[in-house]
Write a protein that holds these residues in place. Structure first.
Motif, short mmCIF file in Angstrom:
data_model
loop_
_atom_site.label_atom_id
_atom_site.label_comp_id
_atom_site.label_asym_id
_atom_site.label_seq_id
_atom_site.Cartn_x
_atom_site.Cartn_y
_atom_site.Cartn_z
N VAL A 96 23.71 41.48 46.84
CA VAL A 96 24.20 40.21 46.30
C VAL A 96 24.63 40.42 44.85
N HIS A 97 25.86 40.04 44.55
CA HIS A 97 26.41 40.15 43.21
C HIS A 97 26.62 38.76 42.63
N VAL A 98 26.64 38.69 41.31
CA VAL A 98 26.87 37.41 40.62
C VAL A 98 28.15 37.54 39.81
N GLY A 99 28.93 36.48 39.79
CA GLY A 99 30.18 36.50 39.04
C GLY A 99 30.69 35.11 38.77
N ILE B 58 35.43 37.50 39.20
CA ILE B 58 35.11 38.60 38.28
C ILE B 58 33.59 38.77 38.29
N GLU B 59 33.14 40.00 38.60
CA GLU B 59 31.70 40.27 38.64
C GLU B 59 31.14 40.24 37.22
N GLN B 60 29.93 39.73 37.08
CA GLN B 60 29.32 39.52 35.77
C GLN B 60 28.97 40.85 35.09
N ASP B 61 28.41 41.81 35.82
CA ASP B 61 27.95 43.06 35.21
C ASP B 61 29.08 44.04 34.93
N THR B 62 29.90 44.32 35.93
CA THR B 62 30.92 45.37 35.80
C THR B 62 32.29 44.84 35.40
N HIS B 63 32.50 43.54 35.44
CA HIS B 63 33.78 42.89 35.14
C HIS B 63 34.88 43.35 36.10
N ASP B 64 34.48 43.76 37.33
CA ASP B 64 35.46 44.10 38.36
C ASP B 64 35.95 42.81 39.00
N LYS B 65 37.22 42.84 39.45
CA LYS B 65 37.84 41.66 40.04
C LYS B 65 37.92 41.86 41.55
N TYR B 66 37.44 40.86 42.31
CA TYR B 66 37.43 40.94 43.77
C TYR B 66 38.18 39.76 44.36
N PHE B 67 38.89 40.04 45.45
CA PHE B 67 39.64 39.02 46.18
C PHE B 67 38.67 38.18 47.00
N VAL B 68 38.90 36.87 47.06
CA VAL B 68 38.09 35.99 47.90
C VAL B 68 39.04 35.06 48.67
N HIS B 69 38.72 34.87 49.97
CA HIS B 69 39.51 33.98 50.81
C HIS B 69 38.64 32.77 51.14
N VAL B 70 39.26 31.66 51.43
CA VAL B 70 38.53 30.42 51.71
C VAL B 70 37.61 30.60 52.93
N LYS C 274 35.52 26.13 42.76
CA LYS C 274 36.64 25.85 41.84
C LYS C 274 36.66 26.95 40.80
N GLU C 275 37.71 26.96 39.98
CA GLU C 275 37.80 27.94 38.90
C GLU C 275 36.66 27.74 37.91
N HIS C 276 36.19 28.82 37.33
CA HIS C 276 35.12 28.88 36.33
C HIS C 276 33.74 28.56 36.90
N ASP C 277 33.59 28.44 38.23
CA ASP C 277 32.27 28.25 38.84
C ASP C 277 31.52 29.58 38.83
N LYS C 278 30.22 29.52 38.59
CA LYS C 278 29.39 30.71 38.68
C LYS C 278 28.95 30.82 40.14
N VAL C 279 29.17 32.01 40.74
CA VAL C 279 28.92 32.18 42.16
C VAL C 279 28.14 33.47 42.43
N SER C 280 27.49 33.50 43.59
CA SER C 280 26.89 34.74 44.09
C SER C 280 27.68 35.11 45.34
N PHE C 281 27.83 36.41 45.57
CA PHE C 281 28.65 36.87 46.70
C PHE C 281 28.22 38.26 47.13
N GLU C 282 28.69 38.65 48.31
CA GLU C 282 28.50 40.00 48.83
C GLU C 282 29.87 40.64 48.97
N LEU C 283 29.89 41.96 48.98
CA LEU C 283 31.16 42.67 49.10
C LEU C 283 31.32 43.26 50.49
N GLU C 284 32.57 43.24 50.95
CA GLU C 284 32.89 43.79 52.26
C GLU C 284 34.24 44.49 52.14
N GLN C 285 34.39 45.62 52.81
CA GLN C 285 35.64 46.37 52.76
C GLN C 285 36.72 45.65 53.54
N GLY C 286 37.84 45.37 52.86
CA GLY C 286 38.96 44.71 53.52
C GLY C 286 40.11 45.70 53.70
#
Length: 148
Positions: free
Chosen positions: A86-89, A104-116, A124-136
């Motif tokens: 689980v990542h936070v961004g 944008i991930e909080q620790d590494t500042h990497d940018k990840y694509f997200v689909h609805v 919404k924009e500027h919301d703080k979120v938690s997420f998991e990563l999956e290879q697309g």
């Protein structure tokens, strides 16, 4: 009276060519005179226990026994147990009409694509979120996105 066909420049070039040929011949003769014997024993080099080159063979009493099975040839595998899935961004951009955005991930500042489809609740924009990563298809995608 006719002029000579050879100009001064041509004469100088010819002199240089002759001198170069003589120097080359002289170096060749010097190499033949100074040539060492080309025995195999003269050409062999040894490596001592410190990794330095030497012309004396190594001491057989200092030889170490190595277990061939203990040598790892490949890179060691990563333990996935150490990595938190689980990542936070923060949502950097999200287009509701098209249904995608970027986090944008909080620790590494990497940018990840997200689909609805990868979100569990509306973001919404500027919301703080938690997420998991999956290879697309084109890289890592954020999935199971939740507000924090």
């Amino acid at each position: 009276m006719a002029k000579s066909q050879q100009t001064f420049n041509k004469k100088e070039k010819e002199k240089k060519r002759l001198k170069k040929r003589q120097d080359k011949q002289q170096k060749k003769e010097e190499r033949k005179e100074n040539a060492k014997s080309s025995d195999l024993e003269d050409m062999i080099m040894y490596v001592d226990e410190d990794g330095n080159f030497t012309d004396t063979p190594p001491d057989p009493t200092k030889k170490k026994k190595v277990n061939a099975k203990s040598i790892e040839i490949s890179t060691p595998k990563k333990d996935d147990a150490d990595v938190d899935p689980v990542h936070v961004g923060r949502v950097d951009f999200f287009d509701h009409s098209k249904g995608f955005g970027f986090i944008i991930e909080q620790d590494t500042h990497d940018k990840y694509f997200v689909h609805v489809n990868g979100t569990t609740e509306e973001i919404k924009e500027h919301d703080k979120v938690s997420f998991e990563l999956e290879q697309g298809l084109k890289g890592l995608n954020a999935v199971r996105v939740k507000k924090v």
